[in-house]
Design a protein around this motif. Sequence first.
Motif, mmCIF file in Angstrom:
data_model
loop_
_atom_site.group_PDB
_atom_site.id
_atom_site.type_symbol
_atom_site.label_atom_id
_atom_site.label_comp_id
_atom_site.label_asym_id
_atom_site.label_seq_id
_atom_site.Cartn_x
_atom_site.Cartn_y
_atom_site.Cartn_z
ATOM 1 N N PRO A 1 11.549 2.418 5.621
ATOM 2 C CA PRO A 1 11.282 1.874 6.791
ATOM 3 C C PRO A 1 9.965 0.990 6.654
ATOM 4 N N PRO A 2 9.550 0.118 7.426
ATOM 5 C CA PRO A 2 8.301 -0.981 7.007
ATOM 6 C C PRO A 2 7.315 -0.454 6.656
ATOM 7 N N GLU A 3 6.874 1.005 6.866
ATOM 8 C CA GLU A 3 5.565 1.576 6.683
ATOM 9 C C GLU A 3 5.380 1.609 5.156
ATOM 10 N N ALA A 4 6.654 1.670 4.317
ATOM 11 C CA ALA A 4 6.552 1.533 2.913
ATOM 12 C C ALA A 4 5.931 0.438 2.356
ATOM 13 N N GLN B 1 3.307 0.704 -0.550
ATOM 14 C CA GLN B 1 2.087 1.621 -0.123
ATOM 15 C C GLN B 1 2.608 3.003 -0.701
ATOM 16 N N PRO B 2 1.952 3.347 -1.718
ATOM 17 C CA PRO B 2 2.455 4.596 -2.344
ATOM 18 C C PRO B 2 2.617 5.798 -1.601
ATOM 19 N N ALA B 3 1.477 6.296 -0.745
ATOM 20 C CA ALA B 3 1.626 7.298 -0.031
ATOM 21 C C ALA B 3 2.990 7.296 0.976
ATOM 22 N N LEU C 1 10.308 8.719 0.901
ATOM 23 C CA LEU C 1 11.691 9.447 -0.092
ATOM 24 C C LEU C 1 11.859 10.719 0.460
ATOM 25 N N LEU C 2 10.714 11.578 0.452
ATOM 26 C CA LEU C 2 10.831 12.841 0.853
ATOM 27 C C LEU C 2 11.663 13.263 2.098
ATOM 28 N N ARG C 3 11.051 12.524 3.122
ATOM 29 C CA ARG C 3 12.084 12.604 4.416
ATOM 30 C C ARG C 3 13.467 12.258 4.005
ATOM 31 N N SER D 1 -3.514 -8.557 -2.617
ATOM 32 C CA SER D 1 -3.662 -8.515 -1.033
ATOM 33 C C SER D 1 -2.956 -7.149 -0.618
ATOM 34 N N THR D 2 -3.153 -6.908 0.623
ATOM 35 C CA THR D 2 -2.306 -5.802 1.301
ATOM 36 C C THR D 2 -2.031 -6.404 2.706
ATOM 37 N N PRO D 3 -1.060 -5.811 3.203
ATOM 38 C CA PRO D 3 -0.473 -6.590 4.432
ATOM 39 C C PRO D 3 -1.577 -6.128 5.633
ATOM 40 N N ALA D 4 -2.513 -5.238 5.488
ATOM 41 C CA ALA D 4 -3.652 -4.832 6.402
ATOM 42 C C ALA D 4 -4.700 -5.987 6.354
#
Length: 393
Positions: free
Chosen positions: A87-90, A156-158, A164-166, A271-274
């Motif tokens: 998902p995009p959250e990654a 975003q590593p976490a 991946l676990l899910r 940079s980061t997306p945030a």
Amino acid sequence: MPTRHVSHVPAALDAVIIGAGVVGAACAYYAGRAGLAVAVVDRGPVAGGTTGAGEGNLLVSDKEPGPELDLALLSTRLWRELAETLPPEAEYEPKGGLVVASDETALTALRAFAAGQRASGVDARELPADRLTDLEPHLAPGLAGGFHYPQDAQVQPAQAAARLLRASGAALLLGEEVTAVLTDRRGAVRGVRTTRGDLHAPAVVNAAGTWGGALAERAGVHLPVLPRRGFVLVTEPLPPRLVRHKVYAADYVADVASGSAALQSSAVVESTPAGPLLIGATRERVGFDRTLSTEALRRLAAQATALFPVLGGVRALRAYHGFRPYLPDHLPAIGPDPRVPGLHHACGHEGAGIGLAPATGLLVAAALCGDQPPLDPRPFRPDRFTAPEGATA
């Protein structure tokens, strides 16, 4: 203490993976895809160790030709495949990397380094000094040139570990420390003992990151994993595309390859997306000392502003640090341990664990299934280190 995850633990497990960082998550993901029943155990939360303190680097640019670069190139392809399903959250960003040289001597060395990488399949494109600002308009003037690496990326590593676990379908047991590796009379693995009970399986995967050496010792083998501390500065949110790539100076490559215990620093700016920028990276071997190093942070700030003078007026909001799992030859330990049948390792990646996680997981899954490995696993043999006199074999 984190609560125990409520997912069902199968009655018959094929493997127990110790460590819920990104490497353990990738091992679980590819083992699950291979049809294995897996449980992942961690004494803390998901990504509670090195993964959660990482910048999310997926780099080929800093790796010299050899086994680690082969692993990185395979992982680069696998991360692109994963990005289509995660998902995009990654926050997978194929932003590319830019390595710059401050003078002609550094550029000559960088040119030779890139030539060797190209022969191994890396896309490395030289840029003269007057073209650097085409990619990064705010770079400092006076640089000698650089190389663009389109294959470099970031996640975003976490979030990547959690997703991946899910997707793996593995049972997840958090807040549960492994206190022993269980073996039978022949010395073969039969599971693990945790603070909340026993888990039985014919295979155990040591993906414990910086604590991989201690876990190996509990299994009766020597694996000299040491912590290598690093700091990261986080700036206030900045306008989009102020920094467009992962940018660092050529001396970062030498720092990665160094075995020195002393403090080393070379700015990596991204940079980061945030909105905030992440500024790394320092390296030093000080055990598990969590003391804030003002000298390390001062160096990072100075080196970052030398690369991007525009950052001179930017506030750093916070800093964080973690411990990279360092092995003396700078290669991870991956695969079965012939000293203890059923014991596998997936640790010692130092600062490259996030980038190398997918290929590591694929190698481990192939070994668990007895399948042909995707690349030569011999350079990563866990038993390649000689135990010091009086230590565990």
